[in-house]
Design a protein around this motif. Structure first.
Motif, PDB file in Angstrom:
ATOM      1  N   GLY A 276      37.337  44.620  31.663  1.00 48.13           N
ATOM      2  CA  GLY A 276      36.600  43.601  32.377  1.00 48.13           C
ATOM      3  C   GLY A 276      35.744  44.226  33.468  1.00 48.13           C
ATOM      4  O   GLY A 276      36.074  45.289  34.010  1.00 48.13           O
ATOM      5  N   ALA A 277      34.647  43.563  33.798  1.00 42.44           N
ATOM      6  CA  ALA A 277      33.673  44.138  34.728  1.00 42.44           C
ATOM      7  C   ALA A 277      34.250  44.372  36.120  1.00 42.44           C
ATOM      8  O   ALA A 277      33.751  45.226  36.866  1.00 42.44           O
ATOM      9  N   HIS A 278      35.301  43.638  36.490  1.00 40.16           N
ATOM     10  CA  HIS A 278      35.774  43.679  37.871  1.00 40.16           C
ATOM     11  C   HIS A 278      37.156  44.307  38.037  1.00 40.16           C
ATOM     12  O   HIS A 278      37.741  44.204  39.123  1.00 40.16           O
ATOM     13  N   VAL A 279      37.666  44.973  37.004  1.00 43.08           N
ATOM     14  CA  VAL A 279      39.038  45.489  37.106  1.00 43.08           C
ATOM     15  C   VAL A 279      39.168  46.584  38.169  1.00 43.08           C
ATOM     16  O   VAL A 279      40.273  46.836  38.664  1.00 43.08           O
ATOM     17  N   HIS A 280      38.081  47.231  38.508  1.00 46.35           N
ATOM     18  CA  HIS A 280      38.131  48.275  39.541  1.00 46.35           C
ATOM     19  C   HIS A 280      37.834  47.723  40.941  1.00 46.35           C
ATOM     20  O   HIS A 280      37.862  48.481  41.922  1.00 46.35           O
ATOM     21  N   ASP A 281      37.547  46.422  41.033  1.00 47.79           N
ATOM     22  CA  ASP A 281      37.214  45.834  42.333  1.00 47.79           C
ATOM     23  C   ASP A 281      38.457  45.728  43.212  1.00 47.79           C
ATOM     24  O   ASP A 281      39.603  45.763  42.734  1.00 47.79           O
ATOM     25  N   ARG A 282      38.207  45.553  44.504  1.00 43.61           N
ATOM     26  CA  ARG A 282      39.306  45.322  45.442  1.00 43.61           C
ATOM     27  C   ARG A 282      38.861  44.334  46.501  1.00 43.61           C
ATOM     28  O   ARG A 282      37.849  44.531  47.171  1.00 43.61           O
ATOM     29  N   PHE A 283      39.627  43.269  46.626  1.00 39.95           N
ATOM     30  CA  PHE A 283      39.412  42.272  47.671  1.00 39.95           C
ATOM     31  C   PHE A 283      40.782  42.002  48.286  1.00 39.95           C
ATOM     32  O   PHE A 283      41.556  41.200  47.771  1.00 39.95           O
ATOM     33  N   GLY A 284      41.063  42.724  49.368  1.00 37.74           N
ATOM     34  CA  GLY A 284      42.416  42.671  49.920  1.00 37.74           C
ATOM     35  C   GLY A 284      43.397  43.202  48.898  1.00 37.74           C
ATOM     36  O   GLY A 284      43.216  44.293  48.359  1.00 37.74           O
ATOM     37  N   TYR A 285      44.415  42.424  48.564  1.00 37.60           N
ATOM     38  CA  TYR A 285      45.376  42.853  47.535  1.00 37.60           C
ATOM     39  C   TYR A 285      45.045  42.284  46.169  1.00 37.60           C
ATOM     40  O   TYR A 285      45.853  42.380  45.240  1.00 37.60           O
ATOM     41  N   PHE A 286      43.849  41.689  46.019  1.00 34.62           N
ATOM     42  CA  PHE A 286      43.401  41.181  44.728  1.00 34.62           C
ATOM     43  C   PHE A 286      42.439  42.170  44.069  1.00 34.62           C
ATOM     44  O   PHE A 286      41.745  42.933  44.746  1.00 34.62           O
ATOM     45  N   ALA A 287      42.351  42.098  42.743  1.00 34.92           N
ATOM     46  CA  ALA A 287      41.377  42.903  42.001  1.00 34.92           C
ATOM     47  C   ALA A 287      40.047  42.154  41.957  1.00 34.92           C
ATOM     48  O   ALA A 287      39.582  41.719  40.905  1.00 34.92           O
ATOM     49  N   GLY A 288      39.427  41.996  43.123  1.00 37.13           N
ATOM     50  CA  GLY A 288      38.181  41.250  43.233  1.00 37.13           C
ATOM     51  C   GLY A 288      38.411  39.838  43.734  1.00 37.13           C
ATOM     52  O   GLY A 288      39.541  39.389  43.911  1.00 37.13           O
ATOM     53  N   THR A 289      37.342  39.120  43.963  1.00 38.56           N
ATOM     54  CA  THR A 289      37.439  37.744  44.449  1.00 38.56           C
ATOM     55  C   THR A 289      37.993  36.837  43.351  1.00 38.56           C
ATOM     56  O   THR A 289      38.002  37.195  42.163  1.00 38.56           O
ATOM     57  N   ASP A 290      38.431  35.650  43.741  1.00 40.01           N
ATOM     58  CA  ASP A 290      38.946  34.690  42.761  1.00 40.01           C
ATOM     59  C   ASP A 290      37.893  34.388  41.700  1.00 40.01           C
ATOM     60  O   ASP A 290      38.185  34.329  40.502  1.00 40.01           O
ATOM     61  N   GLU A 291      36.649  34.179  42.150  1.00 44.11           N
ATOM     62  CA  GLU A 291      35.565  33.852  41.223  1.00 44.11           C
ATOM     63  C   GLU A 291      35.286  34.996  40.253  1.00 44.11           C
ATOM     64  O   GLU A 291      35.066  34.763  39.053  1.00 44.11           O
ATOM     65  N   ASP A 292      35.308  36.237  40.759  1.00 48.55           N
ATOM     66  CA  ASP A 292      35.020  37.383  39.893  1.00 48.55           C
ATOM     67  C   ASP A 292      36.143  37.621  38.886  1.00 48.55           C
ATOM     68  O   ASP A 292      35.879  37.956  37.716  1.00 48.55           O
ATOM     69  N   ARG A 293      37.385  37.448  39.311  1.00 45.94           N
ATOM     70  CA  ARG A 293      38.497  37.614  38.370  1.00 45.94           C
ATOM     71  C   ARG A 293      38.431  36.533  37.293  1.00 45.94           C
ATOM     72  O   ARG A 293      38.697  36.794  36.118  1.00 45.94           O
ATOM     73  N   ALA A 294      38.070  35.319  37.702  1.00 39.27           N
ATOM     74  CA  ALA A 294      37.914  34.236  36.733  1.00 39.27           C
ATOM     75  C   ALA A 294      36.754  34.530  35.782  1.00 39.27           C
ATOM     76  O   ALA A 294      36.828  34.217  34.579  1.00 39.27           O
ATOM     77  N   GLN A 295      35.702  35.125  36.292  1.00 37.83           N
ATOM     78  CA  GLN A 295      34.553  35.457  35.441  1.00 37.83           C
ATOM     79  C   GLN A 295      34.941  36.453  34.359  1.00 37.83           C
ATOM     80  O   GLN A 295      34.506  36.337  33.205  1.00 37.83           O
ATOM     81  N   ASP A 296      35.777  37.427  34.714  1.00 41.36           N
ATOM     82  CA  ASP A 296      36.252  38.381  33.705  1.00 41.36           C
ATOM     83  C   ASP A 296      37.044  37.673  32.606  1.00 41.36           C
ATOM     84  O   ASP A 296      36.947  38.030  31.425  1.00 41.36           O
ATOM     85  N   ILE A 297      37.839  36.688  32.989  1.00 43.15           N
ATOM     86  CA  ILE A 297      38.602  35.924  31.998  1.00 43.15           C
ATOM     87  C   ILE A 297      37.653  35.165  31.075  1.00 43.15           C
ATOM     88  O   ILE A 297      37.787  35.201  29.840  1.00 43.15           O
ATOM     89  N   MET A 298      36.672  34.477  31.668  1.00 45.17           N
ATOM     90  CA  MET A 298      35.722  33.708  30.866  1.00 45.17           C
ATOM     91  C   MET A 298      34.881  34.621  29.974  1.00 45.17           C
ATOM     92  O   MET A 298      34.627  34.291  28.804  1.00 45.17           O
ATOM     93  N   ASP A 299      34.436  35.745  30.518  1.00 44.31           N
ATOM     94  CA  ASP A 299      33.638  36.671  29.716  1.00 44.31           C
ATOM     95  C   ASP A 299      34.414  37.135  28.484  1.00 44.31           C
ATOM     96  O   ASP A 299      33.840  37.272  27.390  1.00 44.31           O
ATOM     97  N   ALA A 300      35.719  37.362  28.662  1.00 35.96           N
ATOM     98  CA  ALA A 300      36.541  37.809  27.536  1.00 35.96           C
ATOM     99  C   ALA A 300      36.651  36.727  26.472  1.00 35.96           C
ATOM    100  O   ALA A 300      36.561  37.004  25.265  1.00 35.96           O
ATOM    101  N   PHE A 301      36.843  35.477  26.895  1.00 32.61           N
ATOM    102  CA  PHE A 301      36.939  34.389  25.924  1.00 32.61           C
ATOM    103  C   PHE A 301      35.611  34.141  25.210  1.00 32.61           C
ATOM    104  O   PHE A 301      35.590  33.793  24.026  1.00 32.61           O
ATOM    105  N   LEU A 302      34.502  34.316  25.898  1.00 33.52           N
ATOM    106  CA  LEU A 302      33.198  33.976  25.330  1.00 33.52           C
ATOM    107  C   LEU A 302      32.554  35.121  24.552  1.00 33.52           C
ATOM    108  O   LEU A 302      31.586  34.889  23.823  1.00 33.52           O
ATOM    109  N   ASP A 303      33.062  36.338  24.687  1.00 31.40           N
ATOM    110  CA  ASP A 303      32.505  37.478  23.959  1.00 31.40           C
ATOM    111  C   ASP A 303      32.995  37.422  22.507  1.00 31.40           C
ATOM    112  O   ASP A 303      34.192  37.564  22.240  1.00 31.40           O
ATOM    113  N   PRO A 304      32.113  37.218  21.544  1.00 33.35           N
ATOM    114  CA  PRO A 304      32.550  37.084  20.144  1.00 33.35           C
ATOM    115  C   PRO A 304      33.167  38.359  19.582  1.00 33.35           C
ATOM    116  O   PRO A 304      33.873  38.307  18.565  1.00 33.35           O
TER     117      PRO A 304
END
Length: 341
Positions: free
Chosen positions: A76-104
């Motif tokens: 996912g595009a944001h797996v290397h991100d860091r936002f405090g103790y999260f792997a990126g912001t809530d929106e960015d982590r959600a975007q990685d999930i959606m991108d995975a579902f929508l990528d054929p």
């Protein structure tokens, strides 16, 4: 899971701005559907829906695990991100999930790690799009929130099993392959091995309330599952087979969380309970007057007519079964096993 602020954080997330797509989906009644099975050579996506990954070698290990399964892992595009103790912001982590579902090209989605934060992605997911693009999604621990949220909102069967960074020993691997690749309906029993002892010590089956029952499997980590109570991201519990595991909590906190499930009516609604690994769950302090873990289990489950046993192989333990959330199963608490239907 030592997350004392989980309930407070979930409440804040539930009151935050929710996408119009999510609101539009809230009235949809899910119909359970099975995603397409994996096969050798399939491209899969590794996501970090919760905690940050501090050691990059763990991502290398995850990629190697997936290749050893015969899969083609992508990140996912944001797996290397860091936002405090999260792997990126809530929106960015959600975007990685959606991108995975929508990528054929992506045929399956595996969480890298748990930690804390999967629940905070739920308001930003488009459940209509997930429903239209069903895929295998798997993880455990904090990923419990994501798996149950998607299942509740879309009816998609999700998978409680090893994260991509887990130790994929032969038992764990064979269970995952049997379910995800072969589509088998395995017998979820716990081998009662004595090892170099006279009797069984590890993963010993303990029947709390005997009997047999059936129902759709639902559950995961106790802390995270309890935090979903009162949110739109928990399925109707009537007649469900509830499976629970935990790590690193004091016994009184397990007691408190089970009391929440009891007061919410959930323990009265389910058909039975399967208890997995309760790793490093110890009394809070020493001295007389403490409850043992089994004392707490018997307080909630013994004599209530709901078949219940302790010792199933899932959770924060070395050998893990892969369990499909939303699939029907039959359970025999007297024997300490369950089987997919």
């Amino acid at each position: 899971m030592n997350r004392r602020n989980v309930l407070k954080s979930i409440a804040v997330a539930s009151l935050s701005t929710i996408s119009g797509a999510t609101l539009a989906n809230s009235q949809h009644k899910p119909i359970h559907q099975m995603p397409e099975r994996l096969k050798a050579g399939d491209t899969i996506r590794l996501i970090a829906p919760a905690g940050v990954i501090y050691e990059k070698v763990r991502i290398d290990i995850a990629m190697e695990n997936m290749r050893a399964l015969g899969l083609n892992p992508t990140l996912g595009a944001h797996v290397h991100d860091r936002f405090g103790y999260f792997a990126g912001t809530d929106e960015d982590r959600a975007q990685d999930i959606m991108d995975a579902f929508l990528d054929p090209n992506v045929k399956g989605i595996f969480a890298l790690v748990g930690g804390w934060g999967s629940a905070l992605t739920l308001p930003y997911l488009n459940f209509d799009q997930i429903r239209k693009n069903p895929k295998i999604i798997m993880g455990y621990s904090d990923v419990t929130a994501l798996l149950n949220g998607i299942s509740a909102k879309t009816g998609l069967i999700t998978y409680h099993g090893p994260n991509a960074t887990s130790r994929w020993n032969s038992f764990t691997t064979e269970s995952a392959k049997s379910v995800l690749f072969d589509g088998n309906s395995p017998d979820y029993s716990t081998p009662q091995r004595t090892g170099d002892a006279l009797t069984v010590h590890n993963n010993r089956i303990q029947t709390i309330e005997p009997g047999t029952t059936t129902g759709q499997l639902i559950g995961g980590n106790l802390t995270v599952f309890t935090s979903l109570v009162g949110t739109p991201y928990l399925s109707d519990m009537k007649g469900k087979l509830l499976f629970l595991e935990e790590i690193g909590e004091s016994i009184y906190r397990v007691d408190r969380m089970l009391s929440t499930l009891k007061l919410a009516g959930i323990l009265d609604q389910v058909s039975g309970v399967i208890l997995g690994g309760f790793t490093r769950v110890d009394p809070d302090g020493d001295g007389f007057g403490n409850f043992a873990l089994m004392d707490v289990f018997e307080r909630y489950f013994k004599g209530n007519g709901k078949p219940t046993y302790y010792g199933a192989l899932f959770g924060h333990i070395d050998e893990k079964h892969t369990i499909p959330i939303g699939q029907n199963a039959s359970m025999n608490a007297s024997k300490g096993s369950f089987q997919l239907k």
